[in-house]
Design a protein around this motif. Structure first.
Motif, short mmCIF file in Angstrom:
data_model
loop_
_atom_site.label_atom_id
_atom_site.label_comp_id
_atom_site.label_asym_id
_atom_site.label_seq_id
_atom_site.Cartn_x
_atom_site.Cartn_y
_atom_site.Cartn_z
N CYS A 16 -3.18 -3.80 -8.63
CA CYS A 16 -2.96 -2.56 -9.36
C CYS A 16 -1.73 -2.77 -10.23
CB CYS A 16 -2.81 -1.34 -8.45
SG CYS A 16 -1.50 -1.40 -7.26
N ALA A 26 2.23 1.50 -3.57
CA ALA A 26 1.15 1.95 -4.48
C ALA A 26 0.91 3.45 -4.31
CB ALA A 26 -0.12 1.16 -4.23
N ASP A 27 0.91 3.93 -3.06
CA ASP A 27 0.73 5.37 -2.82
C ASP A 27 1.85 6.17 -3.48
OD1 ASP A 27 -1.60 5.06 -1.38
OD2 ASP A 27 -0.64 5.28 0.59
N GLU A 67 0.84 -1.20 0.00
CA GLU A 67 0.00 0.00 0.00
C GLU A 67 0.87 1.26 0.00
OE1 GLU A 67 -2.60 -0.94 3.28
OE2 GLU A 67 -3.56 -2.52 2.09
N LYS A 86 -6.63 -8.26 -4.62
CA LYS A 86 -6.67 -6.87 -5.06
C LYS A 86 -5.42 -6.67 -5.91
CE LYS A 86 -7.00 -4.13 -1.51
NZ LYS A 86 -7.21 -3.38 -0.26
N ASP A 119 1.29 6.35 -7.10
CA ASP A 119 -0.03 6.87 -7.43
C ASP A 119 -0.88 5.81 -8.14
OD1 ASP A 119 -1.87 8.91 -7.16
OD2 ASP A 119 -1.43 9.76 -9.14
N LEU A 120 -0.86 4.60 -7.59
CA LEU A 120 -1.63 3.48 -8.14
C LEU A 120 -2.78 3.15 -7.21
CD1 LEU A 120 1.36 1.12 -9.08
CD2 LEU A 120 0.12 2.67 -10.60
N GLU A 121 -3.88 2.67 -7.78
CA GLU A 121 -5.04 2.30 -6.98
C GLU A 121 -5.36 0.83 -7.20
OE1 GLU A 121 -8.50 4.78 -6.80
OE2 GLU A 121 -7.32 6.56 -7.30
N PHE A 122 -5.62 0.14 -6.10
CA PHE A 122 -5.98 -1.28 -6.17
C PHE A 122 -7.42 -1.44 -6.65
CE2 PHE A 122 -2.40 -1.65 -3.23
CZ PHE A 122 -1.81 -2.84 -3.66
N ARG A 123 -7.62 -2.48 -7.46
CA ARG A 123 -8.95 -2.90 -7.88
C ARG A 123 -9.19 -4.29 -7.29
NH1 ARG A 123 -5.82 -1.91 -12.00
NH2 ARG A 123 -5.92 -3.98 -12.90
#
Length: 185
Positions: A46, A30-31, A27, A44, A34-38
């Motif tokens: 990204c 990802a932050d 997490e 989950k 600038d990625l968002e999990f789907r």
């Protein structure tokens, strides 16, 4: 392509527990990217790129002991070889906050790693291990599902940051240089 796997257990009950440090590292990464999990059925995900390399980050939603089935689905979908998999996980045998990067190895009794090894048929993936300590007075199953003590939090936050730093370094500089840089106390 690289597959980055954070190990943990789904749900708010486990969100900040010792066993979920792999999720916390992904997490953080990802932050930074600038990625968002789907959310998919079993994980989950990204995707994006680091150092010019395509990446997929996944958090299995199958609970720790069955993480391998989710990893296998993504490995098959993207045809990712074991040497391009980085698994981030907790380690009871390392002091809280200690980071250790390894090229490959056994599961060391870690049920999430055992599941991945069994499901993908290989132990030749990279590990980023984060120490969560151990309390001999508390059964392991209960300890890994406990939250960090207040006095441990600075070391844990630093370890999460360093682990998130280690992943792009592994991808760009290679495992040997990463072990030399990040395995120091």
């Amino acid at each position: 392509m690289w597959l980055l796997v954070g190990l943990g257990n789904p749900g708010s009950r486990y969100a900040k527990t010792r066993h979920n440090i792999g999720f916390l590292v992904l997490e953080e990464l990802a932050d930074r990217q600038d990625l968002e999990f789907r959310e998919k059925t079993d994980y989950k995900i990204c995707d994006g790129s680091i150092e010019g390399e395509k990446i997929a980050l996944i958090e299995p939603l199958t609970f720790m002991n069955r993480s391998g089935s989710a990893v296998r689905k993504v490995v098959d979908r993207f045809a990712i070889p074991p040497e391009n998999i980085i698994v981030v996980h907790d380690d009871l045998d390392l002091e809280t906050g200690r980071l250790k990067v390894r090229r490959r190895g056994s599961s060391g009794g870690h049920k999430g790693l055992e599941s991945i090894i069994q499901c993908i048929g290989s132990s030749d993936f990279i590990r980023v291990k984060i120490g969560i300590g151990r309390d001999q007075r508390v059964p392991v199953e209960k300890f890994v599902l406990s939250r960090f003590a207040k006095e441990e939090l600075p070391a844990v936050k630093e370890a999460i940051s360093r682990a998130a730093d280690s992943i792009p370094f592994i991808i760009s500089e290679g495992i040997e240089k990463a072990m030399n840089r990040f395995n120091k106390k």
